[in-house]
Motif scaffolding. Structure first.
Motif, PDB file in Angstrom:
ATOM      1  N   LEU A 202       0.779  -1.283   0.091  1.00  0.00           N
ATOM      2  CA  LEU A 202       0.042  -0.067  -0.137  1.00  0.00           C
ATOM      3  C   LEU A 202       0.787   1.083   0.099  1.00  0.00           C
ATOM      4  CD1 LEU A 202      -2.807   1.321   0.233  1.00  0.00           C
ATOM      5  CD2 LEU A 202      -2.888   1.018   2.603  1.00  0.00           C
ATOM      6  N   ALA A 203       1.865   1.146   0.877  1.00  0.00           N
ATOM      7  CA  ALA A 203       2.970   2.353   0.784  1.00  0.00           C
ATOM      8  C   ALA A 203       3.432   2.505  -0.613  1.00  0.00           C
ATOM      9  CB  ALA A 203       3.992   2.110   1.909  1.00  0.00           C
ATOM     10  N   VAL A 204       3.946   1.586  -1.305  1.00  0.00           N
ATOM     11  CA  VAL A 204       4.404   1.900  -2.612  1.00  0.00           C
ATOM     12  C   VAL A 204       3.533   2.315  -3.621  1.00  0.00           C
ATOM     13  CG1 VAL A 204       5.451   0.719  -4.501  1.00  0.00           C
ATOM     14  CG2 VAL A 204       6.272   0.194  -2.382  1.00  0.00           C
ATOM     15  N   TYR A 205       1.932   1.721  -3.410  1.00  0.00           N
ATOM     16  CA  TYR A 205       0.908   2.194  -4.169  1.00  0.00           C
ATOM     17  C   TYR A 205       0.856   3.750  -4.012  1.00  0.00           C
ATOM     18  CZ  TYR A 205      -3.349   0.855  -6.388  1.00  0.00           C
ATOM     19  OH  TYR A 205      -4.622   0.726  -7.345  1.00  0.00           O
TER      20      TYR A 205
ATOM     21  N   LEU B 289      25.286  -5.332  -2.183  1.00  0.00           N
ATOM     22  CA  LEU B 289      24.677  -6.594  -2.785  1.00  0.00           C
ATOM     23  C   LEU B 289      23.542  -6.974  -2.209  1.00  0.00           C
ATOM     24  CD1 LEU B 289      24.971  -8.500  -5.398  1.00  0.00           C
ATOM     25  CD2 LEU B 289      26.252  -9.986  -3.868  1.00  0.00           C
ATOM     26  N   ALA B 290      23.546  -6.925  -0.831  1.00  0.00           N
ATOM     27  CA  ALA B 290      22.582  -7.509   0.205  1.00  0.00           C
ATOM     28  C   ALA B 290      21.462  -6.259   0.074  1.00  0.00           C
ATOM     29  CB  ALA B 290      22.861  -7.631   1.606  1.00  0.00           C
ATOM     30  N   ARG B 291      21.599  -5.123   0.016  1.00  0.00           N
ATOM     31  CA  ARG B 291      20.764  -4.128  -0.115  1.00  0.00           C
ATOM     32  C   ARG B 291      19.874  -4.374  -1.430  1.00  0.00           C
ATOM     33  NH1 ARG B 291      23.653  -0.366   1.671  1.00  0.00           N
ATOM     34  NH2 ARG B 291      24.112   0.516  -0.424  1.00  0.00           N
ATOM     35  N   ALA B 292      20.760  -4.701  -2.564  1.00  0.00           N
ATOM     36  CA  ALA B 292      20.109  -4.741  -3.937  1.00  0.00           C
ATOM     37  C   ALA B 292      19.039  -5.906  -3.733  1.00  0.00           C
ATOM     38  CB  ALA B 292      21.197  -4.759  -4.920  1.00  0.00           C
ATOM     39  N   ALA B 293      19.811  -7.191  -3.176  1.00  0.00           N
ATOM     40  CA  ALA B 293      18.713  -8.280  -3.319  1.00  0.00           C
ATOM     41  C   ALA B 293      17.229  -8.032  -2.628  1.00  0.00           C
ATOM     42  CB  ALA B 293      19.503  -9.231  -2.596  1.00  0.00           C
ATOM     43  N   MET B 294      17.447  -7.021  -1.517  1.00  0.00           N
ATOM     44  CA  MET B 294      16.388  -6.824  -0.608  1.00  0.00           C
ATOM     45  C   MET B 294      15.230  -6.073  -1.625  1.00  0.00           C
ATOM     46  SD  MET B 294      18.367  -5.465   2.916  1.00  0.00           S
ATOM     47  CE  MET B 294      16.786  -4.679   3.568  1.00  0.00           C
ATOM     48  N   GLY B 295      15.911  -5.021  -2.398  1.00  0.00           N
ATOM     49  CA  GLY B 295      14.875  -4.572  -3.357  1.00  0.00           C
ATOM     50  C   GLY B 295      14.440  -5.262  -4.294  1.00  0.00           C
ATOM     51  N   VAL B 296      15.224  -6.039  -4.935  1.00  0.00           N
ATOM     52  CA  VAL B 296      14.848  -7.264  -5.903  1.00  0.00           C
ATOM     53  C   VAL B 296      13.794  -8.239  -5.284  1.00  0.00           C
ATOM     54  CG1 VAL B 296      15.555  -8.921  -7.529  1.00  0.00           C
ATOM     55  CG2 VAL B 296      16.765  -6.797  -7.352  1.00  0.00           C
ATOM     56  N   ALA B 297      13.872  -8.486  -4.077  1.00  0.00           N
ATOM     57  CA  ALA B 297      13.093  -9.416  -3.533  1.00  0.00           C
ATOM     58  C   ALA B 297      11.643  -8.961  -3.524  1.00  0.00           C
ATOM     59  CB  ALA B 297      13.418  -9.747  -1.960  1.00  0.00           C
TER      60      ALA B 297
ATOM     61  N   ARG C 228       5.041   8.168   4.827  1.00  0.00           N
ATOM     62  CA  ARG C 228       4.930   9.208   3.819  1.00  0.00           C
ATOM     63  C   ARG C 228       5.923   9.761   3.000  1.00  0.00           C
ATOM     64  NH1 ARG C 228       0.822  13.576   6.612  1.00  0.00           N
ATOM     65  NH2 ARG C 228      -0.846  12.416   7.110  1.00  0.00           N
ATOM     66  N   ASP C 229       7.092   9.751   3.822  1.00  0.00           N
ATOM     67  CA  ASP C 229       8.389   9.897   3.115  1.00  0.00           C
ATOM     68  C   ASP C 229       8.932   9.067   2.384  1.00  0.00           C
ATOM     69  OD1 ASP C 229      11.154  11.369   3.265  1.00  0.00           O
ATOM     70  OD2 ASP C 229      11.794   9.816   4.260  1.00  0.00           O
ATOM     71  N   PHE C 230       9.240   9.291   1.073  1.00  0.00           N
ATOM     72  CA  PHE C 230       9.787   8.349   0.145  1.00  0.00           C
ATOM     73  C   PHE C 230      10.800   7.374   0.555  1.00  0.00           C
ATOM     74  CE2 PHE C 230      12.009   6.600  -3.434  1.00  0.00           C
ATOM     75  CZ  PHE C 230      10.861   5.996  -4.099  1.00  0.00           C
ATOM     76  N   ASP C 231      11.814   7.816   1.059  1.00  0.00           N
ATOM     77  CA  ASP C 231      13.055   7.338   1.536  1.00  0.00           C
ATOM     78  C   ASP C 231      12.965   6.197   2.431  1.00  0.00           C
ATOM     79  OD1 ASP C 231      14.779   8.071  -0.526  1.00  0.00           O
ATOM     80  OD2 ASP C 231      15.211   9.806   0.837  1.00  0.00           O
ATOM     81  N   THR C 232      12.086   6.749   3.392  1.00  0.00           N
ATOM     82  CA  THR C 232      11.401   5.793   4.811  1.00  0.00           C
ATOM     83  C   THR C 232      10.721   4.639   4.174  1.00  0.00           C
ATOM     84  OG1 THR C 232      11.271   7.996   6.025  1.00  0.00           O
ATOM     85  CG2 THR C 232      10.665   5.907   6.993  1.00  0.00           C
ATOM     86  N   ALA C 233      10.069   4.996   3.362  1.00  0.00           N
ATOM     87  CA  ALA C 233       8.760   4.074   2.826  1.00  0.00           C
ATOM     88  C   ALA C 233       9.652   2.777   2.139  1.00  0.00           C
ATOM     89  CB  ALA C 233       7.884   4.464   1.891  1.00  0.00           C
ATOM     90  N   GLU C 234      10.533   3.387   1.174  1.00  0.00           N
ATOM     91  CA  GLU C 234      11.346   2.494   0.592  1.00  0.00           C
ATOM     92  C   GLU C 234      12.325   1.489   1.471  1.00  0.00           C
ATOM     93  OE1 GLU C 234      14.268   3.844  -2.579  1.00  0.00           O
ATOM     94  OE2 GLU C 234      12.826   2.911  -3.927  1.00  0.00           O
ATOM     95  N   SER C 235      12.784   2.101   2.253  1.00  0.00           N
ATOM     96  CA  SER C 235      13.669   1.432   3.370  1.00  0.00           C
ATOM     97  C   SER C 235      12.893   0.264   4.025  1.00  0.00           C
ATOM     98  CB  SER C 235      14.370   2.221   4.356  1.00  0.00           C
ATOM     99  OG  SER C 235      15.042   3.191   3.727  1.00  0.00           O
ATOM    100  N   VAL C 236      11.784   0.760   4.641  1.00  0.00           N
ATOM    101  CA  VAL C 236      10.960  -0.231   5.393  1.00  0.00           C
ATOM    102  C   VAL C 236      10.373  -1.344   4.219  1.00  0.00           C
ATOM    103  CG1 VAL C 236       8.536  -0.435   6.406  1.00  0.00           C
ATOM    104  CG2 VAL C 236       9.911   1.693   7.097  1.00  0.00           C
ATOM    105  N   VAL C 237      10.046  -0.809   3.219  1.00  0.00           N
ATOM    106  CA  VAL C 237       9.734  -1.930   2.123  1.00  0.00           C
ATOM    107  C   VAL C 237      10.598  -2.994   1.659  1.00  0.00           C
ATOM    108  CG1 VAL C 237       8.980  -1.981  -0.470  1.00  0.00           C
ATOM    109  CG2 VAL C 237       7.897  -0.283   0.949  1.00  0.00           C
ATOM    110  N   GLN C 238      11.732  -2.536   1.461  1.00  0.00           N
ATOM    111  CA  GLN C 238      12.761  -3.455   1.150  1.00  0.00           C
ATOM    112  C   GLN C 238      13.315  -4.372   2.297  1.00  0.00           C
ATOM    113  OE1 GLN C 238      16.304  -1.498  -0.365  1.00  0.00           O
ATOM    114  NE2 GLN C 238      15.031  -0.552  -2.338  1.00  0.00           N
ATOM    115  N   MET C 239      13.231  -3.781   3.661  1.00  0.00           N
ATOM    116  CA  MET C 239      13.518  -4.775   4.691  1.00  0.00           C
ATOM    117  C   MET C 239      12.186  -5.802   4.862  1.00  0.00           C
ATOM    118  SD  MET C 239      14.986  -2.509   7.732  1.00  0.00           S
ATOM    119  CE  MET C 239      13.430  -2.050   8.434  1.00  0.00           C
ATOM    120  N   ILE C 240      11.162  -5.287   4.809  1.00  0.00           N
ATOM    121  CA  ILE C 240       9.955  -6.269   5.028  1.00  0.00           C
ATOM    122  C   ILE C 240       9.737  -7.332   3.631  1.00  0.00           C
ATOM    123  CG2 ILE C 240       7.561  -6.519   5.307  1.00  0.00           C
ATOM    124  CD1 ILE C 240       7.528  -3.659   6.750  1.00  0.00           C
TER     125      ILE C 240
END
Lengths: 361, 368
Positions: free
Chosen positions: A103-106, A186-194, A322-334
């Motif tokens: 929902l956050a990405v949406y 690399l791990a960070r990228a894998a999180m995003g790709v995940a 609301r903040d894009f960077d925070t949302a992206e970090s949380v999204v990748q972690m989860i």
């Protein structure tokens, strides 16, 4: 739970359900994540995680075939009452978190590309309303809506085909020259790709609702997703080049903005018109999964009341991202926890335990 | 029945709210920027000019020019909004022009807003105008014999691209070439005349700064060397032994082929271009029916002329140290170790190229 709707879906509907839950939102930023980690050869990472996703599907379908039950039932059978309840609570929370990230990405997509001035809570209400409606009608209705993803896919392929002349394929070379700055990168990228592949673990929940063979359709969905995501990542690298691609927030929408046709001129509006339902489907799938688990865990509560609570919780949570960077970090972690934990480690662990204890068929 | 009635009522009420919420845009209250121009001003400031169509009922749209001097493009739009009758939006912008001085100063910083703001069209034509953009726009609004200057310019730039006279450059393509290592951007170059615009060829950039230009024939050759040429009509001055009454002949090239090979003899890149042009003889006066052997001689002459032009073009690119063909990018892709060990900006001026051109005149029109 007398007000629970019908959830049975056909194997064909399962394919649409899995593809839309993975592709809808996951594809948006995927090429950027891949390139940030491995440079222009980042599409290998996408392919690699696609194969990992297929391995996850193999584990989940083996587990599902062994018990013919959802993850809730399997956890209780293998881990006992207390252990099972705790594991199920964890699974529920992870699916809830996944629906929150979707929902956050949406919301971020909507805020950047469409509605800048509309308050987030209004947008959230508008985005959650159709999902809420679909879940009240059950998995069957959701899966029927998900067939829309094929139209979105057609548009995606058409966009790639008509823009092929603008792509500079030499940007993909040298093919095997990776640029991992360090292991953490690399791990960070894998999180995003995940996040791109997030969705195959939904099988843990929907498996028992599939009428007929689920293994083949699940592999088909996983294969299609891996193929589409890998080819799109390679295309995005060829279209933008590595340096400019890493500047794109959502490369898919970046390419769409350049899509032109005679007379109608800008095609981005038309593309998004077809892609929006696919984006919504990703969020719907995860919220539906969380709802199905909650319904199994708390059978005495009203289905709609539970849904209302869960939707309210997810909507409120998304308002904080609301903040894009925070949302992206949380999204990748989860996404990483969900993809590797729910989609790979948990079924593998349960399979091993089931074999050791001689449980299931 | 009652439930259905309430559902219908709910949907009707709901639709009243689906009007774009806070982001509602009413077209009647908007003014669309069709063309924009940017000029350099002293002290790092810029002059922003935009043309919007002023539509009268029943009449053709009249171009209206706004001008303002500012520090950045978004500030410019906000200033212009203080003068416009409606909300000024760039969502339908067709072209953005940079004056020569502005282009020499560097333009990428001023493209930022166009790429960053998702409402802006990144496929708009990007071009450089000779002189100032202000002068160009001032002339453009006075053109009487065109339907609407922005529309005319859009068609002109599209047609110019299709005929190989100018390259097609949008904002995204400029950015891609700017950021890609071993590749320099190019843009169409044009100038205004009292009655029309005139395509002049290609503006060559080193990074984002204008450093040189090519005429329309050299542009076609550049596109051919890049494997992106389509059709083009070109005139060649005939040597005395082939000349009759007319001093020149005209050929329409309909198909262009390119093969390129990069070699690294003695640690320095050398490029081998093989170009093949298929064309039709469009204008030539022999005074008698053309014989096949004469046609072959003409082919040889045209090939020789094109080869000379290609060498001249290569010398220009080396002298200006610009790499619009992306040779550096190919070196990066296929000779990566060499790329990593060398600074391409230092290497490129020393890169040699060899050209072989083949011309095939497949017919000479309806008469021999």
């Amino acid at each position: 739970m007398a007000d629970a709707p019908r959830h049975e879906i056909t194997p064909g509907q399962l394919v649409g359900f899995l593809i839309s839950s993975q592709l809808g939102l996951g594809i948006l930023g995927l090429p950027r994540y891949a390139v940030e980690g491995l440079g222009h050869a980042g599409w290998w990472l996408v392919l690699g995680l696609g194969l990992v996703s297929l391995a996850g599907i193999a584990l989940i379908t083996s587990l599902g075939g062994r018990f013919r039950a959802s993850i809730v039932g399997i956890n209780f059978t293998i881990l006992g009452k207390t252990g099972g309840f705790l594991a199920n609570l964890l699974v529920f929370l992870l699916f809830l978190a996944s629906s929150l990230t979707n929902l956050a990405v949406y919301l971020q997509t909507m805020r950047i590309f469409f509605f800048r001035e509309t308050p987030t809570w209004v947008l959230t209400a508008f985005l959650v309303a159709p999902t809420f409606y679909q879940i009240t009608k059950g998995l069957k209705v959701i899966a029927r809506f998900d067939t829309f993803v094929y139209l979105a896919l057609f548009f995606l392929l058409a966009m790639m085909a008509t823009n092929v002349a603008k792509a500079e394929w030499s940007f993909l070379f040298p093919l095997t020259r990776f640029r991992p700055e360090n292991l953490a990168g690399l791990a960070r990228a894998a999180m995003g790709v995940a996040f791109g592949f997030l969705g195959h673990e939904l099988l843990l929940v929907v498996y028992p609702w599939v009428e007929g063979e689920a293994r083949g359709p699940a592999f088909l969905a996983g294969g299609v997703t891996a193929l589409v995501l890998t080819s799109f990542t390679a295309f995005a690298v060829a279209f933008f080049g590595e340096p400019f691609l890493s500047k794109q927030v959502f490369p898919l929408l970046g390419i769409v903005r350049t899509w032109q046709a005679p007379v109608v001129d800008r095609l981005d509006i038309y593309f998004l018109m077809f892609w929006l339902p696919a984006m919504g489907a990703g969020f719907t799938a995860f919220l539906a999964a969380a709802q199905l688990i909650a319904a199994e865990l708390f059978p005495r509560l009203s289905y709609r009341l539970l849904l209302l609570l869960i939707s309210g919780l997810v909507s409120t949570g998304a308002l904080f991202l609301r903040d894009f960077d925070t949302a992206e970090s949380v999204v990748q972690m989860i996404a990483a926890v969900d993809f590797f934990g729910l989609g790979l480690a948990l079924p593998a662990l349960l399979l091993v335990l089931a074999r050791l204890k001689g449980l299931g068929k | 029945m009652r439930t259905r009635f309430f559902r219908l009522l709910f949907l009707l009420c709901f639709s009243l709210f689906v009007t774009g919420c806070w982001d509602q845009r009413v077209i009647e209250r908007m003014e669309f920027i069709a063309t924009a121009g940017v000029d350099a001003r002293p002290g790092g400031r810029i002059l922003l000019g935009v043309i919007t169509p002023a539509v009268e009922q029943g009449g053709k749209p009249k171009p209206h020019l706004y001008l303002t001097e500012v520090d950045c493009l978004r500030q410019g739009r906000e200033r212009l909004r203080l003068q416009s009758s409606g909300e000024l939006e760039a969502g339908k912008m067709e072209q953005i022009f940079f004056g020569e001085e502005m282009a020499r100063r560097g333009i990428v910083d001023y493209l930022d807003i166009l790429a960053r703001d998702a409402f802006n069209p990144v496929q708009a034509h990007l071009a450089v105008v000779k002189g100032t953009a202000e002068g160009f726009l001032r002339q453009a609004i006075r053109w009487q014999h065109v339907p609407f200057c922005s529309l005319y310019l859009d068609h002109l730039l599209d047609y110019g691209t299709a005929t190989g006279n100018i390259p097609r450059t949008g904002i995204t393509r400029f950015y891609v070439a700017y950021y890609a290592p071993g590749l320099d951007p190019i843009a169409p170059l044009l100038r205004a005349t009292p009655s029309r615009a005139l395509l002049c060829g290609t503006a060559l950039f080193r990074d984002d700064r204008l450093v040189g230009e090519l005429d329309v024939d050299a542009t076609f050759l550049l596109l051919a060397l890049g494997g992106k040429a389509r059709s083009h009509t070109q005139t060649f001055l005939l040597p005395k032994d082939l000349r009759k009454e007319k001093k020149a002949l005209a050929v329409r090239f309909v198909k262009t082929g390119r093969k390129m090979e990069i070699r690294l003899p003695s640690g320095r890149p050398k490029i081998f271009f093989r170009l093949s042009f298929t064309g039709m003889l469009m204008e030539f006066r022999a005074g008698r029916p053309l014989q096949p052997e004469e046609l072959r001689r003409l082919e040889g002459f045209i090939a020789c002329a094109l080869e000379k032009e290609a060498k001249k073009l290569w010398a220009t690119l080396r002298a200006l140290n610009v790499d619009p063909l992306g040779i550096g990018n190919l070196i990066r892709a296929y000779y990566h170790e060499f790329w990593e060990r060398h600074d391409w900006r230092r290497v490129f001026p020393q890169v040699e190229a060899e050209f072989r051109v083949k011309v095939d005149l497949v017919n000479y029109g309806a008469i021999r």
